[in-house]
Write a protein that holds these residues in place. Structure first.
Motif, PDB file in Angstrom:
ATOM      1  N   GLY A  56       0.801  -1.212   0.000  1.00  0.00           N
ATOM      2  CA  GLY A  56       0.000   0.000   0.000  1.00  0.00           C
ATOM      3  C   GLY A  56       0.833   1.260   0.000  1.00  0.00           C
ATOM      4  N   ARG A  57       0.374   2.241   0.757  1.00  0.00           N
ATOM      5  CA  ARG A  57       1.042   3.547   0.741  1.00  0.00           C
ATOM      6  C   ARG A  57       2.422   3.524   1.407  1.00  0.00           C
ATOM      7  NH1 ARG A  57      -0.266   6.919   5.315  1.00  0.00           N
ATOM      8  NH2 ARG A  57      -1.466   5.810   6.895  1.00  0.00           N
ATOM      9  N   TYR A  58       2.816   2.406   1.997  1.00  0.00           N
ATOM     10  CA  TYR A  58       4.138   2.317   2.615  1.00  0.00           C
ATOM     11  C   TYR A  58       5.177   1.707   1.676  1.00  0.00           C
ATOM     12  CZ  TYR A  58       1.828   3.514   6.952  1.00  0.00           C
ATOM     13  OH  TYR A  58       1.100   4.176   7.912  1.00  0.00           O
ATOM     14  N   PHE A  59       4.754   1.359   0.471  1.00  0.00           N
ATOM     15  CA  PHE A  59       5.670   0.657  -0.421  1.00  0.00           C
ATOM     16  C   PHE A  59       6.888   1.509  -0.787  1.00  0.00           C
ATOM     17  CE2 PHE A  59       4.209   3.114  -3.999  1.00  0.00           C
ATOM     18  CZ  PHE A  59       5.158   2.941  -4.989  1.00  0.00           C
ATOM     19  N   LEU A  60       6.667   2.823  -1.023  1.00  0.00           N
ATOM     20  CA  LEU A  60       7.777   3.681  -1.446  1.00  0.00           C
ATOM     21  C   LEU A  60       8.809   3.812  -0.332  1.00  0.00           C
ATOM     22  CD1 LEU A  60       9.062   5.576  -3.515  1.00  0.00           C
ATOM     23  CD2 LEU A  60       7.685   7.438  -2.555  1.00  0.00           C
ATOM     24  N   TYR A  61       8.351   4.038   0.879  1.00  0.00           N
ATOM     25  CA  TYR A  61       9.268   4.148   2.012  1.00  0.00           C
ATOM     26  C   TYR A  61      10.118   2.879   2.139  1.00  0.00           C
ATOM     27  CZ  TYR A  61      10.860   4.187   6.866  1.00  0.00           C
ATOM     28  OH  TYR A  61      11.620   4.120   8.002  1.00  0.00           O
ATOM     29  N   LYS A  62       9.467   1.717   2.011  1.00  0.00           N
ATOM     30  CA  LYS A  62      10.188   0.454   2.172  1.00  0.00           C
ATOM     31  C   LYS A  62      11.154   0.197   1.018  1.00  0.00           C
ATOM     32  CE  LYS A  62       6.620  -1.638   5.050  1.00  0.00           C
ATOM     33  NZ  LYS A  62       5.582  -2.694   5.189  1.00  0.00           N
ATOM     34  N   GLU A  63      10.743   0.574  -0.176  1.00  0.00           N
ATOM     35  CA  GLU A  63      11.633   0.402  -1.326  1.00  0.00           C
ATOM     36  C   GLU A  63      12.871   1.290  -1.204  1.00  0.00           C
ATOM     37  OE1 GLU A  63      11.685  -1.656  -3.739  1.00  0.00           O
ATOM     38  OE2 GLU A  63       9.692  -2.519  -3.950  1.00  0.00           O
ATOM     39  N   LEU A  64      12.668   2.525  -0.794  1.00  0.00           N
ATOM     40  CA  LEU A  64      13.807   3.438  -0.625  1.00  0.00           C
ATOM     41  C   LEU A  64      14.705   2.984   0.524  1.00  0.00           C
ATOM     42  CD1 LEU A  64      12.024   6.879  -1.170  1.00  0.00           C
ATOM     43  CD2 LEU A  64      13.605   5.743  -2.735  1.00  0.00           C
ATOM     44  N   LYS A  65      14.084   2.534   1.598  1.00  0.00           N
ATOM     45  CA  LYS A  65      14.865   2.054   2.744  1.00  0.00           C
ATOM     46  C   LYS A  65      15.748   0.881   2.345  1.00  0.00           C
ATOM     47  CE  LYS A  65      14.355   0.288   7.465  1.00  0.00           C
ATOM     48  NZ  LYS A  65      13.392  -0.114   8.533  1.00  0.00           N
ATOM     49  N   SER A  66      15.219  -0.003   1.508  1.00  0.00           N
ATOM     50  CA  SER A  66      16.008  -1.156   1.072  1.00  0.00           C
ATOM     51  C   SER A  66      17.197  -0.742   0.218  1.00  0.00           C
ATOM     52  CB  SER A  66      15.126  -2.134   0.291  1.00  0.00           C
ATOM     53  OG  SER A  66      14.775  -1.603  -0.986  1.00  0.00           O
ATOM     54  N   ARG A  67      17.133   0.489  -0.302  1.00  0.00           N
ATOM     55  CA  ARG A  67      18.230   1.025  -1.121  1.00  0.00           C
ATOM     56  C   ARG A  67      19.076   2.037  -0.333  1.00  0.00           C
ATOM     57  NH1 ARG A  67      14.011  -0.373  -4.265  1.00  0.00           N
ATOM     58  NH2 ARG A  67      14.423  -1.149  -6.389  1.00  0.00           N
ATOM     59  N   ASN A  68      18.905   2.033   0.989  1.00  0.00           N
ATOM     60  CA  ASN A  68      19.709   2.873   1.885  1.00  0.00           C
ATOM     61  C   ASN A  68      19.420   4.366   1.707  1.00  0.00           C
ATOM     62  OD1 ASN A  68      21.626   2.671   4.029  1.00  0.00           O
ATOM     63  ND2 ASN A  68      23.173   3.618   2.701  1.00  0.00           N
TER      64      ASN A  68
END
Length: 387
Positions: free
Chosen positions: A336-348
Motif C-alpha cells: 500500500g502507501r508504505y511501499f515507497l518508504y520500504k523500497e527506498l529504505k532497502s536502497r539505503n
C-alpha cells in the motif's frame, strides 16, 4: 511505571538506525554535524561545561570565544547590527513578537508560514492576518499582498500591524519570495519585517541589510550543522531602535536580557555551532552549485513522471513533488502507501516520510551529484518494478 531493572533496560544508549543512510530529509540535510562538531559534541557534552569561565553572561564568555562569535562573527554573517543565540528559530520569532507588539496587536504572516510562526503569535496574544498565496502549482507570494494586508488591518483596527513576517524559503515548497520588495512594501507603512530563515541561514547567503529586513531568525539544528536545539536571532536598527527593545535587560537582574530569559543554548549546542561555523560559512559560497544540483534532480524526476511544485526553475534545495504514478502504484500493491518508504529504505535512502506517495518533499542539500544520481536511478527502478 515501576523503574525496576527490567524497565530501565529500555533506556540508556540507543543506536540510530538511519545514521549511515543517504539522507534527503529537509529537516536534517542542513543539520548534519561536521567532523569538528562531532568532536565538540563529546568535548562539551556536560551540562554546563560552557560555564567554566563564565562571568554571568553567556554571550560574553571569552574562553571559548563565545563573545567573538556572537558579537562579531554572527552579525557579519547575518548582515545585522546585533545577534544572539536562541533555542531555535521559533524562539527567535517569539522573542521579536513579544518584545515588539502588545497584546491584541496584529502580525502579518505569509500564507505559507510555518505553524511555529502561528503558535509564536498566539503565545504573544497577537491577532494574525495572512497574505494569500497563489494556488497549485506555483504557490507564489505576491509582495503587494503585504500592502493589501496592512491596509486592511489599518481599516479594521485603526492602526498598522505591529510586525510582518516572511518565511524564506517556505518549508513546504522551498519558494524564495521577493524579500527585498516585501521589506520595502512593509516599510512604506512603518511596519518592521521579520525574516524566518530556518531553511536558509547556513545553507545559502543571506544578508539582512541587503534585503532591508529588520529581524532575522535562523535555525542551527536545521541549517547550521549544529546539535539542537539552537537558533540565531539578528536585529537591524536602520528603521528603529530595535536592539534596545529586543535585548532590554531586567530591572532586577541587570545583566540578563528578558526576552532570552538570561541564558539560552549552552554547551554542546553552542559549541557544535561554533565548531561547524567555518565550514558553514564556506558552504554558503557554494550555493550556486547546490541550486544547480536541485534543478538537475528536479528535471530527472520529472522525466520519470513526477511533478515538482513551486518555483521553476527552482532556487532552493527543498522541493515538493506530486507523484501520480507512485500514488497509483500504492493503490494496488500489497504494501500500500508504505511501499515507497520500504523500497527506498532497502536502497539505503532515508528522508521521505513513511506512508507518503502522492505528495512529498525532500532536500538535495549537500547530498552530492553522485548520490542524487543513485536516488534518481532508484526511483526509476521502483517505478519500472511495478509497471
Amino acid at each position: 511505571m515501576t523503574l525496576d531493572d527490567a524497565a530501565l533496560k529500555n533506556f540508556g544508549f540507543i543506536e540510530r538506525p538511519t545514521k549511515n543512510m543517504i539522507n534527503i530529509d529537509p529537516l536534517q540535510t542542513g543539520g548534519i554535524l561536521t567532523e569538528d562538531a562531532r568532536r565538540a559534541l563529546v568535548e562539551w557534552g556536560d551540562g554546563y561545561s560552557i560555564c567554566d569561565n563564565c562571568g554571568g553572561v553567556l554571550d560574553l564568555i571569552k574562553k571559548p570565544p563565545v563573545q567573538e562569535f556572537v558579537h562579531e562573527a554572527l552579525p557579519e554573517f547575518l548582515g545585522v547590527d546585533q545577534a544572539r543565540i536562541t533555542h531555535g528559530a521559533r524562539e527567535s520569532k517569539f522573542a521579536v513578537m513579544h518584545a515588539i507588539a502588545q497584546e491584541g496587536d496584529t502580525v502579518i504572516l505569509d500564507g505559507l508560514a510555518h505553524y511555529s510562526s502561528v503558535v509564536a503569535a498566539q503565545r504573544a496574544r497577537l491577532e494574525i492576518r495572512k497574505v494569500p498565496h497563489s494556488e497549485h502549482p506555483d504557490y507564489y507570494i505576491d509582495p503587494e499582498g503585504y500592502g493589501t494586508a496592512i491596509e486592511e488591518t489599518i481599516s479594521e483596527t485603526g492602526k498598522a500591524p505591529a510586525l510582518a513576517l516572511l518565511t524564506y524559503p517556505d518549508g513546504n515548497y522551498g519558494n524564495l519570495a521577493d524579500a527585498k520588495k516585501i521589506a520595502s512594501v512593509c516599510h512604506e507603512y512603518d511596519v518592521p519585517l521579520l525574516l524566518n530563515c530556518a531553511y536558509s541561514v547556513g545553507r545559502m547567503p543571506v544578508d539582512a541589510k541587503e534585503l532591508g529586513v529588520d529581524f532575522i531568525a535562523g535555525s542551527g539544528h536545521k541549517s547550521m550543522a549544529s546539535c539542537g536545539p539552537i537558533g540565531v536571532l539578528g536585529v537591524n536598527d536602520d528603521n528603529g531602535d530595535y536592539s534596545d527593545i529586543i535585548f532590554r535587560k531586567s530591572p532586577t537582574n541587570k545583566n540578563k536580557e528578558i526576552e532570552l530569559l538570561g541564558c539560552t543554548a549552552r554547551s554542546a549546542t553552542l559549541m557544535t555551532m561554533i565548531a561547524s561555523f567555518p565550514e558553514v560559512v564556506k558552504r554558503t559560497r557554494n550555493w550556486d552549485n547546490e541550486v544547480a544540483d536541485a534543478r538537475w534532480f528536479s528535471e530527472k524526476l520529472e522525466a520519470l513522471g513526477l511533478i515538482q511544485l513551486g518555483q521553476k526553475p527552482h532556487n532552493h534545495d527543498l522541493m515538493f513533488f506530486e507523484a501520480p504514478n507512485l500514488y497509483e502504484i500504492s493503490t494496488r500493491v500489497k504494501k500500500g502507501r508504505y511501499f515507497l518508504y520500504k523500497e527506498l529504505k532497502s536502497r539505503n535512502i532515508h528522508g521521505i516520510k513513511a506512508g507518503l506517495t502522492k505528495f512529498f518533499k525532500l532536500s538535495t542539500f549537500q547530498v552530492g551529484r553522485e548520490n542524487l544520481s543513485y536516488i534518481v536511478d532508484s526511483f526509476d527502478e521502483i517505478i519500472k518494478k511495478y509497471e
